[in-house]
Scaffold this motif. Structure first.
Motif, short mmCIF file in Angstrom:
data_model
loop_
_atom_site.label_atom_id
_atom_site.label_comp_id
_atom_site.label_asym_id
_atom_site.label_seq_id
_atom_site.Cartn_x
_atom_site.Cartn_y
_atom_site.Cartn_z
N ASN A 4 46.31 42.25 36.68
CA ASN A 4 47.50 42.41 37.49
C ASN A 4 47.16 42.91 38.88
O ASN A 4 47.92 43.64 39.50
N ALA A 5 46.00 42.52 39.38
CA ALA A 5 45.56 42.92 40.70
C ALA A 5 46.55 42.47 41.76
O ALA A 5 47.25 41.47 41.60
N ALA A 6 46.60 43.22 42.88
CA ALA A 6 47.48 42.86 43.98
C ALA A 6 47.09 41.51 44.54
O ALA A 6 45.95 41.08 44.46
N LEU A 7 48.07 40.83 45.15
CA LEU A 7 47.82 39.51 45.71
C LEU A 7 46.78 39.60 46.81
O LEU A 7 46.78 40.51 47.63
N GLY A 8 45.89 38.62 46.83
CA GLY A 8 44.86 38.60 47.85
C GLY A 8 45.38 38.02 49.15
O GLY A 8 46.42 37.39 49.21
N THR A 9 44.67 38.22 50.24
CA THR A 9 44.93 37.58 51.53
C THR A 9 43.62 36.95 51.97
O THR A 9 42.55 37.26 51.44
N PRO A 10 43.66 36.05 52.97
CA PRO A 10 42.40 35.48 53.44
C PRO A 10 41.38 36.53 53.87
O PRO A 10 40.18 36.32 53.75
N ASP A 11 41.84 37.70 54.35
CA ASP A 11 40.91 38.73 54.81
C ASP A 11 40.14 39.39 53.67
O ASP A 11 38.98 39.76 53.81
N ASP A 12 40.80 39.57 52.53
CA ASP A 12 40.10 40.26 51.44
C ASP A 12 39.71 39.33 50.31
O ASP A 12 39.23 39.78 49.26
N SER A 13 39.88 38.01 50.50
CA SER A 13 39.55 37.06 49.43
C SER A 13 38.06 37.13 49.08
O SER A 13 37.69 36.99 47.91
N GLY A 14 37.21 37.36 50.10
CA GLY A 14 35.78 37.43 49.82
C GLY A 14 35.44 38.56 48.88
O GLY A 14 34.63 38.40 47.96
N ARG A 15 36.08 39.71 49.06
CA ARG A 15 35.81 40.86 48.19
C ARG A 15 36.30 40.59 46.78
O ARG A 15 35.60 40.88 45.80
N LEU A 16 37.49 40.03 46.65
CA LEU A 16 38.04 39.76 45.33
C LEU A 16 37.21 38.70 44.60
O LEU A 16 36.96 38.80 43.40
N LEU A 17 36.80 37.67 45.33
CA LEU A 17 35.97 36.64 44.72
C LEU A 17 34.61 37.20 44.31
O LEU A 17 34.06 36.82 43.27
N ALA A 18 34.07 38.11 45.13
CA ALA A 18 32.77 38.70 44.80
C ALA A 18 32.82 39.44 43.47
O ALA A 18 31.84 39.48 42.74
N ASP A 19 33.98 40.02 43.15
CA ASP A 19 34.13 40.68 41.86
C ASP A 19 33.96 39.71 40.71
O ASP A 19 33.63 40.11 39.59
N MET A 20 34.18 38.42 40.98
CA MET A 20 34.04 37.38 39.96
C MET A 20 32.73 36.63 40.11
O MET A 20 32.49 35.65 39.40
N GLY A 21 31.88 37.07 41.05
CA GLY A 21 30.62 36.40 41.27
C GLY A 21 30.75 35.11 42.07
O GLY A 21 29.88 34.24 41.99
N LEU A 22 31.82 34.99 42.87
CA LEU A 22 32.11 33.75 43.59
C LEU A 22 32.16 33.99 45.10
O LEU A 22 32.22 35.13 45.56
N ARG A 23 32.16 32.89 45.87
CA ARG A 23 32.28 32.96 47.32
C ARG A 23 33.32 31.96 47.80
O ARG A 23 33.47 30.88 47.20
N PRO A 24 34.05 32.24 48.90
CA PRO A 24 35.05 31.31 49.41
C PRO A 24 34.48 29.94 49.75
O PRO A 24 35.18 28.93 49.66
#
Length: 226
Positions: free
Chosen positions: A4-24
């Motif tokens: 139930n994480a907060a909605l991402g934005t383009p600015d923090d998408s890299g950090r959120l994706l990194a938590d999943m081992g991914l990159r934009p």
């Protein structure tokens, strides 16, 4: 990362994706190559050929990138193409969304078409999960994965949701996208609520028409923001 994480934005998408081992960049590349694949279609193809080719190429490119660079594996439950991380906790598919795709806030986007049995099962699993585990890469004998009942029950299924806009006067195509975790199917069978959304930077491309012969087709040129 909690589901139930907060909605991402383009600015923090890299950090959120990194938590999943991914990159934009993985998703940007899949979207751009899918768009360029439309060039393969001509005016003699079926009306929906360009969109179908775009979707199929996006599926192939995303699975190829995550498989070859991160060791993820293909998974096709009931012919629904997914790519699964080595820890068998995260799956990603490709889905078309409506005009709210890639935009923050409410109303949330809906899937373009009714979900179908396989996606309905994925949404039901997502509703029952409490936490997303980060994965530790493991090796396997081939490029495909098989899941037992317990593994399947613990698989959180995300979707690369995209929506394509064509500027009729400017000839600029904009593809907005997000990596999102579906949470509910609405009364018309479309996914209309997402437990987590990671908004990705939009892709803008110039579409040019070539009417030089019977096999005329459009082609695309990347538009770089300055």
């Amino acid at each position: 990362m909690l589901l139930n994480a907060a909605l991402g934005t383009p600015d923090d998408s890299g950090r959120l994706l990194a938590d999943m081992g991914l990159r934009p960049e993985y998703f940007d590349r899949a979207v751009r190559i899918g768009e360029r694949s439309r060039e393969q279609c001509t005016n003699d193809d079926a009306k929906n050929a360009r969109g179908t080719q775009d979707y199929l190429t996006r599926v192939r490119e995303l699975r190829f990138l995550l498989r070859t660079e991160l060791g993820w594996k293909r998974y096709d439950p009931k012919q629904a193409p997914l790519i699964v991380n080595p820890d068998k906790t995260i799956a990603i598919g490709v889905l078309l969304g409506d005009a709210r795709t890639g935009l923050p806030g409410n109303p949330q986007p809906r899937s373009h078409r009714p979900a179908g049995i396989t996606k309905e099962a994925a949404v039901a699993r997502n509703q029952s999960l409490q936490q997303l585990s980060l994965f530790t890469p493991t090796t396997g004998p081939d490029d495909e994965v098989q899941l037992d009942d317990d593994e399947y029950a613990n698989l959180a299924t995300w979707y690369l949701l995209t929506h394509r806009f064509e500027g009729k006067k400017s000839n600029i195509v904009e593809i907005r996208s997000e990596l999102s975790l579906p949470d509910r199917i609405g009364p018309k069978g479309r996914i209309d609520s997402w437990r987590a959304r990671i908004l990705l930077p939009p892709v803008r491309i110039e579409e040019i028409q070539d009417y030089t012969g019977d096999h005329a087709a459009s082609y695309v040129v990347d538009v770089q923001e300055r």
